[in-house]
Design a protein around this motif. Sequence first.
Motif, PDB file in Angstrom:
ATOM      1  N   GLY A   1      -5.965  -4.348  12.331  1.00 41.42           N
ATOM      2  CA  GLY A   1      -5.789  -3.444  11.203  1.00 41.42           C
ATOM      3  C   GLY A   1      -4.494  -2.652  11.308  1.00 41.42           C
ATOM      4  N   GLY A   2      -3.989  -2.211  10.147  1.00 37.58           N
ATOM      5  CA  GLY A   2      -2.841  -1.313  10.165  1.00 37.58           C
ATOM      6  C   GLY A   2      -1.511  -1.953  10.460  1.00 37.58           C
TER       7      GLY A   2
ATOM      8  N   GLU B   1      -0.647  -7.780  21.684  1.00 33.61           N
ATOM      9  CA  GLU B   1      -1.621  -8.424  22.549  1.00 33.61           C
ATOM     10  C   GLU B   1      -2.651  -9.181  21.710  1.00 33.61           C
ATOM     11  OE1 GLU B   1      -3.014  -5.809  25.698  1.00 33.61           O
ATOM     12  OE2 GLU B   1      -4.734  -7.176  25.826  1.00 33.61           O
TER      13      GLU B   1
ATOM     14  N   LYS C   1     -10.269   3.073  19.159  1.00 30.54           N
ATOM     15  CA  LYS C   1      -9.752   1.793  18.715  1.00 30.54           C
ATOM     16  C   LYS C   1      -8.831   1.215  19.797  1.00 30.54           C
ATOM     17  CE  LYS C   1      -7.428   0.142  14.532  1.00 30.54           C
ATOM     18  NZ  LYS C   1      -8.100  -1.084  14.197  1.00 30.54           N
ATOM     19  N   GLY C   2      -8.698  -0.091  19.815  1.00 33.90           N
ATOM     20  CA  GLY C   2      -7.822  -0.738  20.792  1.00 33.90           C
ATOM     21  C   GLY C   2      -6.422  -0.131  20.755  1.00 33.90           C
ATOM     22  N   GLY C   3      -5.813   0.047  21.923  1.00 34.89           N
ATOM     23  CA  GLY C   3      -4.443   0.538  21.962  1.00 34.89           C
ATOM     24  C   GLY C   3      -4.292   2.046  21.876  1.00 34.89           C
TER      25      GLY C   3
ATOM     26  N   ARG D   1      -9.573  -8.823  30.052  1.00 32.76           N
ATOM     27  CA  ARG D   1      -8.279  -8.467  30.630  1.00 32.76           C
ATOM     28  C   ARG D   1      -8.386  -7.102  31.295  1.00 32.76           C
ATOM     29  NH1 ARG D   1      -6.916 -10.051  24.944  1.00 32.76           N
ATOM     30  NH2 ARG D   1      -7.895  -8.043  24.718  1.00 32.76           N
TER      31      ARG D   1
ATOM     32  N   MET E   1      -4.821   4.169  10.016  1.00 35.81           N
ATOM     33  CA  MET E   1      -5.928   3.232  10.213  1.00 35.81           C
ATOM     34  C   MET E   1      -6.800   3.632  11.399  1.00 35.81           C
ATOM     35  SD  MET E   1      -5.722   0.732   7.985  1.00 35.81           S
ATOM     36  CE  MET E   1      -6.522  -0.681   8.717  1.00 35.81           C
TER      37      MET E   1
ATOM     38  N   ARG F   1      -6.595  -1.674  -1.204  1.00 34.78           N
ATOM     39  CA  ARG F   1      -5.227  -1.757  -0.690  1.00 34.78           C
ATOM     40  C   ARG F   1      -4.426  -2.859  -1.368  1.00 34.78           C
ATOM     41  NH1 ARG F   1      -7.247  -0.715   4.486  1.00 34.78           N
ATOM     42  NH2 ARG F   1      -7.157  -2.896   5.004  1.00 34.78           N
TER      43      ARG F   1
ATOM     44  N   ALA G   1      16.700   8.320  11.514  1.00 32.73           N
ATOM     45  CA  ALA G   1      16.038   8.760  12.743  1.00 32.73           C
ATOM     46  C   ALA G   1      15.380  10.124  12.515  1.00 32.73           C
ATOM     47  CB  ALA G   1      17.035   8.823  13.892  1.00 32.73           C
TER      48      ALA G   1
ATOM     49  N   LYS H   1      15.907   3.694  21.517  1.00 35.39           N
ATOM     50  CA  LYS H   1      15.085   3.303  22.640  1.00 35.39           C
ATOM     51  C   LYS H   1      13.819   2.593  22.161  1.00 35.39           C
ATOM     52  CE  LYS H   1      13.456   5.266  26.898  1.00 35.39           C
ATOM     53  NZ  LYS H   1      13.023   6.463  27.572  1.00 35.39           N
ATOM     54  N   LEU H   2      13.261   3.138  21.069  1.00 34.06           N
ATOM     55  CA  LEU H   2      12.059   2.524  20.499  1.00 34.06           C
ATOM     56  C   LEU H   2      12.357   1.099  20.040  1.00 34.06           C
ATOM     57  CD1 LEU H   2       9.095   2.949  19.405  1.00 34.06           C
ATOM     58  CD2 LEU H   2      10.155   3.536  17.234  1.00 34.06           C
TER      59      LEU H   2
ATOM     60  N   ALA I   1      -0.769  -2.958  21.603  1.00 37.05           N
ATOM     61  CA  ALA I   1      -2.111  -3.426  21.248  1.00 37.05           C
ATOM     62  C   ALA I   1      -2.035  -4.570  20.248  1.00 37.05           C
ATOM     63  CB  ALA I   1      -2.921  -2.276  20.682  1.00 37.05           C
TER      64      ALA I   1
ATOM     65  N   GLU J   1      -2.277   7.524  13.681  1.00 32.67           N
ATOM     66  CA  GLU J   1      -1.966   6.481  12.707  1.00 32.67           C
ATOM     67  C   GLU J   1      -3.138   6.391  11.764  1.00 32.67           C
ATOM     68  OE1 GLU J   1      -0.940   2.758  14.446  1.00 32.67           O
ATOM     69  OE2 GLU J   1       0.699   3.679  15.597  1.00 32.67           O
TER      70      GLU J   1
ATOM     71  N   GLU K   1      21.762   5.541   9.933  1.00 34.13           N
ATOM     72  CA  GLU K   1      20.780   5.430  11.018  1.00 34.13           C
ATOM     73  C   GLU K   1      20.361   6.782  11.571  1.00 34.13           C
ATOM     74  OE1 GLU K   1      21.432   1.203  13.265  1.00 34.13           O
ATOM     75  OE2 GLU K   1      21.847   3.028  14.395  1.00 34.13           O
TER      76      GLU K   1
ATOM     77  N   CYS L   1      17.677  -0.212  15.014  1.00 33.58           N
ATOM     78  CA  CYS L   1      18.659   0.821  15.339  1.00 33.58           C
ATOM     79  C   CYS L   1      19.772   0.146  16.120  1.00 33.58           C
ATOM     80  CB  CYS L   1      18.009   1.937  16.159  1.00 33.58           C
ATOM     81  SG  CYS L   1      19.076   3.377  16.353  1.00 33.58           S
TER      82      CYS L   1
ATOM     83  N   ASN M   1       3.670  -3.006  18.433  1.00 35.45           N
ATOM     84  CA  ASN M   1       3.140  -2.120  19.467  1.00 35.45           C
ATOM     85  C   ASN M   1       2.275  -2.949  20.395  1.00 35.45           C
ATOM     86  OD1 ASN M   1       0.247  -2.033  18.580  1.00 35.45           O
ATOM     87  ND2 ASN M   1       1.196  -1.130  16.762  1.00 35.45           N
TER      88      ASN M   1
ATOM     89  N   ARG N   1      16.239   8.408  20.565  1.00 32.59           N
ATOM     90  CA  ARG N   1      14.843   7.964  20.734  1.00 32.59           C
ATOM     91  C   ARG N   1      14.552   6.708  19.913  1.00 32.59           C
ATOM     92  NH1 ARG N   1      12.933  13.285  21.742  1.00 32.59           N
ATOM     93  NH2 ARG N   1      12.902  13.868  19.551  1.00 32.59           N
ATOM     94  N   LEU N   2      15.099   6.712  18.687  1.00 27.29           N
ATOM     95  CA  LEU N   2      14.870   5.559  17.812  1.00 27.29           C
ATOM     96  C   LEU N   2      15.477   4.297  18.429  1.00 27.29           C
ATOM     97  CD1 LEU N   2      13.694   4.632  15.093  1.00 27.29           C
ATOM     98  CD2 LEU N   2      15.901   5.147  14.035  1.00 27.29           C
TER      99      LEU N   2
ATOM    100  N   TRP O   1      12.331   9.691  10.361  1.00 25.83           N
ATOM    101  CA  TRP O   1      11.295   9.070  11.195  1.00 25.83           C
ATOM    102  C   TRP O   1      10.574  10.132  12.020  1.00 25.83           C
ATOM    103  CZ3 TRP O   1      12.329   8.310  16.722  1.00 25.83           C
ATOM    104  CH2 TRP O   1      11.320   7.593  17.377  1.00 25.83           C
ATOM    105  N   GLU O   2      11.358  11.020  12.646  1.00 27.81           N
ATOM    106  CA  GLU O   2      10.729  12.023  13.492  1.00 27.81           C
ATOM    107  C   GLU O   2       9.899  13.011  12.668  1.00 27.81           C
ATOM    108  OE1 GLU O   2      12.191  12.634  17.451  1.00 27.81           O
ATOM    109  OE2 GLU O   2      12.848  14.582  16.688  1.00 27.81           O
TER     110      GLU O   2
ATOM    111  N   LYS P   1     -10.680  -7.850  15.079  1.00 29.31           N
ATOM    112  CA  LYS P   1     -10.221  -8.752  16.101  1.00 29.31           C
ATOM    113  C   LYS P   1     -10.922 -10.105  15.964  1.00 29.31           C
ATOM    114  CE  LYS P   1      -9.044  -8.571  20.901  1.00 29.31           C
ATOM    115  NZ  LYS P   1      -9.073  -7.804  22.122  1.00 29.31           N
TER     116      LYS P   1
ATOM    117  N   PRO Q   1      -9.670  -6.657   8.739  1.00 32.98           N
ATOM    118  CA  PRO Q   1      -8.866  -6.166   9.854  1.00 32.98           C
ATOM    119  C   PRO Q   1      -9.673  -6.023  11.125  1.00 32.98           C
ATOM    120  CG  PRO Q   1      -9.464  -4.355   8.444  1.00 32.98           C
ATOM    121  CD  PRO Q   1     -10.029  -5.594   7.820  1.00 32.98           C
TER     122      PRO Q   1
END
Lengths: 383, 313
Positions: free
Chosen positions: A19-20, A264, B17-19, B49, B190, A51, B250, A334-335, A261, B188, B246, A291, A259, A331-332, B253-254, A154, A152
């Motif tokens: 999901g998401g 994976e 939730k996962g993660g 896992r 969801m 949605r 940024a 790096k992300l 999760a 987030e 950019e 970036c 991300n 930071r962006l 975004w923050e 698994k 959504p």
Amino acid sequence: MDMNRWLDGQRLVVCVGSGGVGKTTTAASIGVWAAARGRKVMVLTIDPAKRLANSLGLDAIGGEGARIDLSPVAPAEGGSLHAMMLDSRGTFDAIIGRVAPTEELRDRVLSNTVYRYMADSFASSQDYMATEKLYDLVSSGQYDLVVLDTPPVKNALDFLESPGRVVSFFDERVYGWFVDTYDQESVKGGFFGRKLMASTSAMVWKLLSYVLGEEFLGELASFFKDFQALYEGFRERHDAVLSMLRAPGTAFVSVCAPNEASIEIARYFQGELSARALPSHGVIVNQVHRCEGEVHDAAALLGDTLDGVAPGVDPSTRAAILARLGMAHRRLAKLAQGEQELTGAVRSVLTPEQFYREVPRLEDEVHELGSLYEVGKHLFEGP
Amino acid sequence: MSLAQLLDSRLLMVTGKGGTGKTTFASAMGILGAAKGKRVVVCEVDTQRPALPAIFETEVHFDPVEVHPGLSVCNITWNEALHAYLRRSLPMKRLVRMVLENQLIARLLDITPGSREVVILSRVGNLLEEYDLVVVDMPASGHAFSLLDILSTLLTLFRSGPVRQRALELQELIHDLRTRLVFLAIPEEMVINETIETWTRMEGAELIGGSPYIFLNRATLPSLTEEERALIGRLSKVKLDPLRREFVQAGVWEDRLEQATEGAQARLAEAFHMDPVLVPPAGGGGNPRAVVGRVALHLGRMVGVARRELPWT
């Protein structure tokens, strides 16, 4: 890989992912793009349909389906786009009603305790109903392409195999043994019952009744017996759905976000699809941060621009905001770099026949035809 | 209830939730519990896992392994848990072997409602007999619900016998006020939706006795002023070359991250009747052990455990 040529070759595209991650948006974009190329397309969603409706600029779509006005993207001759929610409100009870050869048998199954438990949690009737409808829709031949947005979760693949779950639940060998033993045990007062019973079976039975209780075993045995008559109906449907999912022209596409999760889960899906011999055609990563800049000195780059939009701003505020932007940019960057490392884990498991596409995080929410078409450009055009 | 009181629970079931960082968090709570002088075990539940081995840099098995004085870790694997369960309920070793080796029984157990759940919960019950605090890294939220919900189903299905007996004992355990459900979320939409939905269902079904505890992980603490926000807004309307653009992106975004945290905080507070405890991103990457160390340090400050008391950092 020529993405347009790939899309032209498909009749059913199944989007899977957690999901998401923008799965609904992806499904809608694929639909819009194919329709713009002149095909008759149906985009299906399970729930919540809101949605998909929103992303197509509608208030709601129902079980009847809706035709989307494609004029903003000027579609090629013959192109049309439809959206529908797979109405899965029907219950498992209704399915039993349909497969049961007699009313009496139906009532007996419906009132069994074991069945009640199964219908509530195990057999996941919604999944089953949705799979049936998907099958009907694809095999009707009404559309050139059907795009499915899976729930959504698994276990989205379980959803598609829900008829199979019912089938494997009733593995004939197990319930055959079970029903036979139960019958013999229940007449064990008689001379023959005792004789015929193999000693291991008798022992196992005793154990079971000790651990699970006599009453429960009785319920289970009568349920198995009654269900035998229904088994064939479930099996036929299961075979038909599976062959649809494995047919040429069916493609599974994993959708994920950058991300840990989600990546994976995408990898997990890749493994599951190949284990089930389902055609996995590629991976789409949404919401990727980009970036490129390597310097983070906002004061030097943006000082003048800031003075332009905010003349006379307090010098300390000016310094503070520029420093903030510089830090945020660092930071962006790096992300973005971290995301590339993460997606590497997916890219590394793909074969040369599978595609890999990235869609950058768009600044605004995607909720109208034009922006869906923009997403389509990232998917089907460009590098 | 304060975070320090949370550590005085007997059983902490960590879900989300996962993660969302469940395993990291469960491990950090285990470390803090041990630092407070308790005998603690942190368990994973039959996961494909396992994550605990990387965190504690050791092999993790069904039987707890002590990784530090007072702190043990284990993995509640299905086969071993079943073994333990049968040993408890069957009078003879020979019978246990027979059940485990019989294909038909294996198949039947697979399809018998709740067999998996009751066996796993039963193992948690056993661990409570040996440890002061058991921290369970639960399966993702939807599955956590069925793990807990199964007991009432079992009680309607089994009207006699050892399964019913065990289910009754476990239900008592779960309704004990020293048993706490801990939810982990991240800002987030969801994730917040699912967290709230799961808790609302659990609350409605009265699955658990004590009130739950909620943590908002990877929270971006608000720091932009209104004026700074307005300036970023103005900058984002200017046409700029890609490099300059950019920087503005940024900033946007923050700003969004901060707003997402604020929004999530408010929604969780309403659903859980408590302000979520904010946990900033552990940051800096690095190996799982280091990440757990940083989270333990952060939570430690809230419960009065100093850095020197943490062998982990």
